[in-house]
Design a protein around this motif. Sequence first.
Motif, PDB file in Angstrom:
ATOM      1  N   GLN A 259       0.827  -1.205   0.000  1.00  0.00           N
ATOM      2  CA  GLN A 259       0.000   0.000   0.000  1.00  0.00           C
ATOM      3  C   GLN A 259       0.862   1.256   0.000  1.00  0.00           C
ATOM      4  O   GLN A 259       0.579   2.223  -0.724  1.00  0.00           O
ATOM      5  CB  GLN A 259      -0.922  -0.003   1.230  1.00  0.00           C
ATOM      6  CG  GLN A 259      -1.869   1.176   1.319  1.00  0.00           C
ATOM      7  CD  GLN A 259      -2.879   1.202   0.203  1.00  0.00           C
ATOM      8  OE1 GLN A 259      -3.352   0.158  -0.231  1.00  0.00           O
ATOM      9  NE2 GLN A 259      -3.211   2.389  -0.284  1.00  0.00           N
ATOM     10  N   ALA A 260       1.945   1.252   0.792  1.00  0.00           N
ATOM     11  CA  ALA A 260       2.815   2.426   0.867  1.00  0.00           C
ATOM     12  C   ALA A 260       3.529   2.679  -0.460  1.00  0.00           C
ATOM     13  O   ALA A 260       3.620   3.830  -0.924  1.00  0.00           O
ATOM     14  CB  ALA A 260       3.835   2.249   1.991  1.00  0.00           C
ATOM     15  N   VAL A 261       4.023   1.618  -1.099  1.00  0.00           N
ATOM     16  CA  VAL A 261       4.704   1.782  -2.383  1.00  0.00           C
ATOM     17  C   VAL A 261       3.714   2.225  -3.454  1.00  0.00           C
ATOM     18  O   VAL A 261       4.023   3.072  -4.297  1.00  0.00           O
ATOM     19  CB  VAL A 261       5.404   0.472  -2.790  1.00  0.00           C
ATOM     20  CG1 VAL A 261       5.981   0.580  -4.193  1.00  0.00           C
ATOM     21  CG2 VAL A 261       6.511   0.138  -1.798  1.00  0.00           C
ATOM     22  N   GLY A 262       2.498   1.678  -3.428  1.00  0.00           N
ATOM     23  CA  GLY A 262       1.481   2.105  -4.392  1.00  0.00           C
ATOM     24  C   GLY A 262       1.123   3.567  -4.242  1.00  0.00           C
ATOM     25  O   GLY A 262       0.989   4.299  -5.232  1.00  0.00           O
ATOM     26  N   ASP A 263       0.980   4.019  -2.992  1.00  0.00           N
ATOM     27  CA  ASP A 263       0.694   5.445  -2.758  1.00  0.00           C
ATOM     28  C   ASP A 263       1.839   6.319  -3.264  1.00  0.00           C
ATOM     29  O   ASP A 263       1.601   7.412  -3.794  1.00  0.00           O
ATOM     30  CB  ASP A 263       0.461   5.694  -1.268  1.00  0.00           C
ATOM     31  CG  ASP A 263      -0.809   5.012  -0.758  1.00  0.00           C
ATOM     32  OD1 ASP A 263      -1.650   4.643  -1.599  1.00  0.00           O
ATOM     33  OD2 ASP A 263      -0.928   4.830   0.462  1.00  0.00           O
TER      34      ASP A 263
ATOM     35  N   GLU B  92       1.714   9.171  -6.124  1.00  0.00           N
ATOM     36  CA  GLU B  92       2.195  10.522  -5.822  1.00  0.00           C
ATOM     37  C   GLU B  92       3.253  10.980  -6.812  1.00  0.00           C
ATOM     38  O   GLU B  92       3.288  12.163  -7.200  1.00  0.00           O
ATOM     39  CB  GLU B  92       2.768  10.540  -4.403  1.00  0.00           C
ATOM     40  CG  GLU B  92       3.331  11.887  -3.985  1.00  0.00           C
ATOM     41  CD  GLU B  92       3.980  11.828  -2.614  1.00  0.00           C
ATOM     42  OE1 GLU B  92       4.652  12.813  -2.246  1.00  0.00           O
ATOM     43  OE2 GLU B  92       3.807  10.820  -1.920  1.00  0.00           O
ATOM     44  N   MET B  93       4.128  10.057  -7.227  1.00  0.00           N
ATOM     45  CA  MET B  93       5.209  10.428  -8.137  1.00  0.00           C
ATOM     46  C   MET B  93       4.705  10.651  -9.555  1.00  0.00           C
ATOM     47  O   MET B  93       5.166  11.556 -10.253  1.00  0.00           O
ATOM     48  CB  MET B  93       6.284   9.331  -8.133  1.00  0.00           C
ATOM     49  CG  MET B  93       6.972   9.131  -6.797  1.00  0.00           C
ATOM     50  SD  MET B  93       7.997  10.535  -6.305  1.00  0.00           S
ATOM     51  CE  MET B  93       9.353  10.374  -7.457  1.00  0.00           C
ATOM     52  N   VAL B  94       3.755   9.816 -10.002  1.00  0.00           N
ATOM     53  CA  VAL B  94       3.252   9.922 -11.370  1.00  0.00           C
ATOM     54  C   VAL B  94       2.043  10.864 -11.374  1.00  0.00           C
ATOM     55  O   VAL B  94       0.895  10.455 -11.450  1.00  0.00           O
ATOM     56  CB  VAL B  94       2.885   8.538 -11.936  1.00  0.00           C
ATOM     57  CG1 VAL B  94       2.474   8.648 -13.409  1.00  0.00           C
ATOM     58  CG2 VAL B  94       4.046   7.581 -11.799  1.00  0.00           C
ATOM     59  N   THR B  95       2.312  12.137 -11.267  1.00  0.00           N
ATOM     60  CA  THR B  95       1.283  13.170 -11.311  1.00  0.00           C
ATOM     61  C   THR B  95       1.628  14.158 -12.409  1.00  0.00           C
ATOM     62  O   THR B  95       2.790  14.277 -12.815  1.00  0.00           O
ATOM     63  CB  THR B  95       1.195  13.910  -9.963  1.00  0.00           C
ATOM     64  OG1 THR B  95       2.462  14.534  -9.690  1.00  0.00           O
ATOM     65  CG2 THR B  95       0.850  12.945  -8.835  1.00  0.00           C
ATOM     66  N   PRO B  96       0.630  14.887 -12.939  1.00  0.00           N
ATOM     67  CA  PRO B  96       0.931  15.872 -13.990  1.00  0.00           C
ATOM     68  C   PRO B  96       1.987  16.883 -13.583  1.00  0.00           C
ATOM     69  O   PRO B  96       2.857  17.246 -14.371  1.00  0.00           O
ATOM     70  CB  PRO B  96      -0.438  16.525 -14.238  1.00  0.00           C
ATOM     71  CG  PRO B  96      -1.434  15.494 -13.844  1.00  0.00           C
ATOM     72  CD  PRO B  96      -0.818  14.763 -12.687  1.00  0.00           C
ATOM     73  N   MET B  97       1.937  17.340 -12.331  1.00  0.00           N
ATOM     74  CA  MET B  97       2.905  18.345 -11.889  1.00  0.00           C
ATOM     75  C   MET B  97       4.321  17.756 -11.869  1.00  0.00           C
ATOM     76  O   MET B  97       5.281  18.389 -12.324  1.00  0.00           O
ATOM     77  CB  MET B  97       2.531  18.861 -10.497  1.00  0.00           C
ATOM     78  CG  MET B  97       3.476  19.933  -9.970  1.00  0.00           C
ATOM     79  SD  MET B  97       2.960  20.531  -8.334  1.00  0.00           S
ATOM     80  CE  MET B  97       1.345  21.213  -8.717  1.00  0.00           C
ATOM     81  N   THR B  98       4.452  16.527 -11.358  1.00  0.00           N
ATOM     82  CA  THR B  98       5.768  15.905 -11.287  1.00  0.00           C
ATOM     83  C   THR B  98       6.337  15.652 -12.672  1.00  0.00           C
ATOM     84  O   THR B  98       7.510  15.934 -12.953  1.00  0.00           O
ATOM     85  CB  THR B  98       5.673  14.579 -10.516  1.00  0.00           C
ATOM     86  OG1 THR B  98       5.124  14.826  -9.219  1.00  0.00           O
ATOM     87  CG2 THR B  98       7.035  13.945 -10.357  1.00  0.00           C
TER      88      THR B  98
ATOM     89  N   TRP C 255      -4.489   2.592 -11.343  1.00  0.00           N
ATOM     90  CA  TRP C 255      -3.911   1.961 -10.147  1.00  0.00           C
ATOM     91  C   TRP C 255      -4.960   1.779  -9.052  1.00  0.00           C
ATOM     92  O   TRP C 255      -4.988   0.754  -8.369  1.00  0.00           O
ATOM     93  CB  TRP C 255      -2.745   2.791  -9.642  1.00  0.00           C
ATOM     94  CG  TRP C 255      -2.000   2.125  -8.519  1.00  0.00           C
ATOM     95  CD1 TRP C 255      -2.263   2.215  -7.181  1.00  0.00           C
ATOM     96  CD2 TRP C 255      -0.884   1.239  -8.650  1.00  0.00           C
ATOM     97  NE1 TRP C 255      -1.380   1.453  -6.469  1.00  0.00           N
ATOM     98  CE2 TRP C 255      -0.517   0.840  -7.340  1.00  0.00           C
ATOM     99  CE3 TRP C 255      -0.163   0.760  -9.728  1.00  0.00           C
ATOM    100  CZ2 TRP C 255       0.536  -0.018  -7.105  1.00  0.00           C
ATOM    101  CZ3 TRP C 255       0.894  -0.102  -9.481  1.00  0.00           C
ATOM    102  CH2 TRP C 255       1.231  -0.480  -8.190  1.00  0.00           C
ATOM    103  N   ASN C 256      -5.821   2.763  -8.851  1.00  0.00           N
ATOM    104  CA  ASN C 256      -6.804   2.724  -7.768  1.00  0.00           C
ATOM    105  C   ASN C 256      -8.105   2.039  -8.163  1.00  0.00           C
ATOM    106  O   ASN C 256      -8.974   1.860  -7.307  1.00  0.00           O
ATOM    107  CB  ASN C 256      -7.106   4.146  -7.286  1.00  0.00           C
ATOM    108  CG  ASN C 256      -5.899   4.809  -6.645  1.00  0.00           C
ATOM    109  OD1 ASN C 256      -5.153   4.170  -5.907  1.00  0.00           O
ATOM    110  ND2 ASN C 256      -5.685   6.083  -6.930  1.00  0.00           N
TER     111      ASN C 256
END
Length: 324
Positions: free
Chosen positions: A16-20, A24-30, A132-133
């Motif tokens: 769950q932590a790695v998925g979150d 978080e890393m694969v976002t438009p802003m990132t 993913w979700n």
Amino acid sequence: TGQPICQSIHGAGLDQAVGDLLVEMVTPMTLELALQVQKELESRSAEHDAMRRQEVERARYECDLARRRYMQVDPDNRLVADSLEAEWNEKLRAHEQANDRYQKQRADDAAGLTIKQRADIMSLAMDFPRLWNDPRTPNRERKRMARLLITDVTLLKGAEITAQIRFNGGTTHTLHLGLPKQSWELHQTPSAVVELVDQLLEHHADAEVAQQLNGQGMQSGWGHEFNQSIVRRIREQYHLQSRYERLRARGLLTKQEIAERLNVQPDTIKKWRRAGLLRAHPFTGRGECLFEIPDATSPVKHRHQGKRAALSAASKVSSNRSGV
């Protein structure tokens, strides 16, 4: 092999932590920031190309210089000729290596991201969290996505779990997670419930405490409604005094003990309690009680019977007069 396991880590919380972290890393802003960095690197590639080309030119010049020195040496001086020939070969190899590096780096710089590739990357940032979700996404597909993004994960187990995650692009990230709970901890009775049980036992028996807890919508550690057996098990597990023990600690007497003090039979005590002549406190749901210590207002043998007879006779006289 029959050998004991050196260590084990429950994977649910870690997954769950790695998925979150991936979401978080694969976002438009990132990704937009990463693309801007890539664009800046591409804009500087011309400067880097000129510097690498100068390195190649310098290696070629040193190679030509070594060749001229060798060609000008006296052939009869074999020792000097051999030394200059070895130097020429070394400079030639250095020139070839510098040229190979230059050509390879130039090819890598030319393979920049196209406009379509940038658009595909940005669309991935919009689709990845949704995929993913999505509960309908199979775990095998999540594993495939994780393999595309993550190179490896190193786990260290001590007072906590440290997960060192290395992404394919070279970025690293460290997660600090608490140790997974044991199975008995997952179904442990909440401390708030234990405190409330301790308070309710001051005035209620086990069955009544269960009714009070259910009335407040509380559940056991396993998610069940409370009953007398569950409350008794909580008492024993957390060393809580029972209703009986609390009453005895306050000095209350059993039916046999108060009967001896008042010099009557235990059945008489039962009759006096039903008549409200003795202050009794129940400690079970079956009507069993403990009694307060007798005082000046407590009934006395025979005297109480006389009072009851007089009250009965007065009641009969009153009824006869009303009948006349």
